[in-house]
Design a protein around this motif. Structure first.
Motif, mmCIF file in Angstrom:
data_model
loop_
_atom_site.group_PDB
_atom_site.id
_atom_site.type_symbol
_atom_site.label_atom_id
_atom_site.label_comp_id
_atom_site.label_asym_id
_atom_site.label_seq_id
_atom_site.Cartn_x
_atom_site.Cartn_y
_atom_site.Cartn_z
ATOM 1 N N PHE A 1 0.821 -1.196 0.000
ATOM 2 C CA PHE A 1 0.000 0.000 0.000
ATOM 3 C C PHE A 1 0.865 1.261 0.000
ATOM 4 O O PHE A 1 0.631 2.192 -0.772
ATOM 5 C CB PHE A 1 -0.935 -0.030 1.217
ATOM 6 N N LEU A 2 1.890 1.290 0.867
ATOM 7 C CA LEU A 2 2.775 2.446 0.930
ATOM 8 C C LEU A 2 3.575 2.621 -0.358
ATOM 9 O O LEU A 2 3.785 3.742 -0.818
ATOM 10 C CB LEU A 2 3.717 2.344 2.123
ATOM 11 N N LYS A 3 4.014 1.524 -0.966
ATOM 12 C CA LYS A 3 4.742 1.610 -2.233
ATOM 13 C C LYS A 3 3.868 2.238 -3.307
ATOM 14 O O LYS A 3 4.329 3.082 -4.078
ATOM 15 C CB LYS A 3 5.202 0.217 -2.688
ATOM 16 N N ARG A 4 2.606 1.822 -3.343
ATOM 17 C CA ARG A 4 1.688 2.377 -4.343
ATOM 18 C C ARG A 4 1.440 3.860 -4.088
ATOM 19 O O ARG A 4 1.383 4.654 -5.023
ATOM 20 C CB ARG A 4 0.371 1.606 -4.337
ATOM 21 N N LEU A 5 1.305 4.236 -2.813
ATOM 22 C CA LEU A 5 1.101 5.644 -2.492
ATOM 23 C C LEU A 5 2.318 6.482 -2.885
ATOM 24 O O LEU A 5 2.183 7.573 -3.427
ATOM 25 C CB LEU A 5 0.802 5.822 -1.005
ATOM 26 N N LEU A 6 3.513 5.969 -2.586
ATOM 27 C CA LEU A 6 4.724 6.707 -2.925
ATOM 28 C C LEU A 6 4.890 6.830 -4.434
ATOM 29 O O LEU A 6 5.420 7.828 -4.927
ATOM 30 C CB LEU A 6 5.949 6.048 -2.297
ATOM 31 N N VAL B 1 2.530 9.622 -5.431
ATOM 32 C CA VAL B 1 3.075 10.907 -5.007
ATOM 33 C C VAL B 1 4.324 11.257 -5.798
ATOM 34 O O VAL B 1 4.693 12.420 -5.913
ATOM 35 C CB VAL B 1 3.359 10.879 -3.486
ATOM 36 N N ASP B 2 4.981 10.265 -6.353
ATOM 37 C CA ASP B 2 6.187 10.455 -7.144
ATOM 38 C C ASP B 2 7.328 10.979 -6.283
ATOM 39 O O ASP B 2 7.947 12.001 -6.588
ATOM 40 C CB ASP B 2 5.917 11.403 -8.325
ATOM 41 N N ILE B 3 7.579 10.276 -5.186
ATOM 42 C CA ILE B 3 8.675 10.641 -4.283
ATOM 43 C C ILE B 3 9.523 9.394 -4.055
ATOM 44 O O ILE B 3 8.997 8.287 -3.965
ATOM 45 C CB ILE B 3 8.132 11.217 -2.953
ATOM 46 N N GLU B 4 10.833 9.611 -4.015
ATOM 47 C CA GLU B 4 11.738 8.491 -3.771
ATOM 48 C C GLU B 4 11.507 7.925 -2.374
ATOM 49 O O GLU B 4 11.258 8.665 -1.432
ATOM 50 C CB GLU B 4 13.192 8.941 -3.849
ATOM 51 N N LYS B 5 11.665 6.607 -2.265
ATOM 52 C CA LYS B 5 11.479 5.960 -0.973
ATOM 53 C C LYS B 5 12.496 6.477 0.046
ATOM 54 O O LYS B 5 12.153 6.751 1.194
ATOM 55 C CB LYS B 5 11.615 4.445 -1.146
ATOM 56 N N ILE C 1 4.695 16.908 -0.851
ATOM 57 C CA ILE C 1 3.860 15.791 -1.308
ATOM 58 C C ILE C 1 2.677 16.309 -2.120
ATOM 59 O O ILE C 1 2.367 15.789 -3.202
ATOM 60 C CB ILE C 1 3.383 14.947 -0.115
ATOM 61 N N VAL C 2 2.010 17.349 -1.629
ATOM 62 C CA VAL C 2 0.862 17.915 -2.345
ATOM 63 C C VAL C 2 1.292 18.447 -3.702
ATOM 64 O O VAL C 2 0.634 18.196 -4.718
ATOM 65 C CB VAL C 2 0.184 19.011 -1.498
ATOM 66 N N LEU C 3 2.395 19.191 -3.732
ATOM 67 C CA LEU C 3 2.877 19.761 -4.989
ATOM 68 C C LEU C 3 3.206 18.682 -6.007
ATOM 69 O O LEU C 3 2.779 18.745 -7.166
ATOM 70 C CB LEU C 3 4.102 20.641 -4.726
ATOM 71 N N ARG C 4 3.944 17.664 -5.593
ATOM 72 C CA ARG C 4 4.320 16.583 -6.507
ATOM 73 C C ARG C 4 3.087 15.847 -7.030
ATOM 74 O O ARG C 4 3.001 15.534 -8.221
ATOM 75 C CB ARG C 4 5.239 15.581 -5.802
ATOM 76 N N THR C 5 2.146 15.582 -6.135
ATOM 77 C CA THR C 5 0.950 14.842 -6.536
ATOM 78 C C THR C 5 0.096 15.655 -7.496
ATOM 79 O O THR C 5 -0.365 15.140 -8.517
ATOM 80 C CB THR C 5 0.119 14.452 -5.301
ATOM 81 N N LYS C 6 -0.098 16.929 -7.200
ATOM 82 C CA LYS C 6 -0.907 17.771 -8.085
ATOM 83 C C LYS C 6 -0.239 17.953 -9.442
ATOM 84 O O LYS C 6 -0.919 17.915 -10.473
ATOM 85 C CB LYS C 6 -1.178 19.130 -7.432
ATOM 86 N N GLN C 7 1.072 18.124 -9.462
ATOM 87 C CA GLN C 7 1.776 18.245 -10.738
ATOM 88 C C GLN C 7 1.605 16.979 -11.575
ATOM 89 O O GLN C 7 1.350 17.051 -12.779
ATOM 90 C CB GLN C 7 3.263 18.521 -10.513
ATOM 91 N N LEU D 1 0.461 10.439 4.738
ATOM 92 C CA LEU D 1 1.872 10.168 4.476
ATOM 93 C C LEU D 1 2.821 10.968 5.364
ATOM 94 O O LEU D 1 4.008 10.658 5.423
ATOM 95 C CB LEU D 1 2.198 10.445 3.006
ATOM 96 N N THR D 2 2.330 11.987 6.039
ATOM 97 C CA THR D 2 3.226 12.771 6.899
ATOM 98 C C THR D 2 2.902 12.536 8.364
ATOM 99 O O THR D 2 3.454 11.646 8.986
ATOM 100 C CB THR D 2 3.141 14.281 6.559
ATOM 101 N N SER D 3 2.001 13.296 8.903
ATOM 102 C CA SER D 3 1.791 13.305 10.352
ATOM 103 C C SER D 3 1.139 12.042 10.883
ATOM 104 O O SER D 3 1.480 11.587 11.972
ATOM 105 C CB SER D 3 0.976 14.530 10.764
ATOM 106 N N ASP D 4 0.204 11.444 10.170
ATOM 107 C CA ASP D 4 -0.513 10.285 10.710
ATOM 108 C C ASP D 4 0.419 9.116 11.008
ATOM 109 O O ASP D 4 0.313 8.483 12.057
ATOM 110 C CB ASP D 4 -1.623 9.832 9.750
#
Length: 185
Positions: free
Chosen positions: A6-11, A14-18, A94-100, A137-140
């Motif tokens: 699940f986390l791999k799919r989310l990342l 989001v298009d962020i390196e692990k 995260i928001v910026l990368r995802t929206k882009q 992906l951040t605070s939770d």
């Protein structure tokens, strides 16, 4: 679905390196953990000031524990601020990368997509759902880990203070586990 998958799919979404995600999560987690520890320790200074200073009439203990309480309070404020700033920066990234990524994807879709989905639904996803993804992906995740550590730490501290409580906690934990797993034997 497994949490790791699940986390791999989310990342990937989001298009962020692990590695970058883990480094940012550790930074945020560190500030959150230090703040939490300081906030748990902070109230204990009041009892020390009263019990070891005021009741005993020892001014040096009053000054010592008041100074320690002040330092602990300052640390709480500093690390709370750092925690909020780092979570904010991390979340905005995260928001910026995802929206882009989504905007690029939306620019290439054909007219059938727009016939099938309403513009309002797409905008809702871009506004609300991405914010929820950012929180997850951040605070939770960090807060979950801190709360687990806090629960274990406080339970250990209580057991150290009073070994008789250990027997009650062990029994309660066994009952909880049996109820949670469905075993009643």
């Amino acid at each position: 679905m497994e949490l790791k998958t699940f986390l791999k799919r989310l990342l990937k979404i989001v298009d962020i390196e692990k590695k970058k995600y883990i480094v940012n999560q550790i930074k945020c987690f560190s500030f959150l953990m230090i703040y939490t520890i300081a906030s748990v320790i902070f109230p204990s200074f009041l009892s020390k000031i009263v019990d070891l200073g005021v009741v005993m009439g020892d001014v040096s203990n009053i000054v010592l524990y008041t100074t320690e309480m002040l330092i602990c309070g300052i640390l709480m404020v500093i690390f709370y601020y750092l925690q909020k700033v780092f979570f904010f920066k991390f979340g905005n990234d995260i928001v910026l990368r995802t929206k882009q990524k989504l905007y690029k994807k939306l620019n290439t879709v054909d007219i059938q997509f727009w016939n099938q989905y309403k513009v309002g639904d797409v905008l809702t996803i871009l506004d609300n759902d991405i914010e929820k993804l950012q929180e997850l992906l951040t605070s939770d995740i960090s807060e979950l880990v801190v709360n687990i550590c806090l629960c274990i730490g406080i339970s250990s501290y209580i057991i150290i203070l009073n070994p008789k409580i250990e027997q009650c906690e062990t029994f309660n934990f066994a009952v909880f586990c049996s109820n949670f797993t469905g075993n009643t034997s």
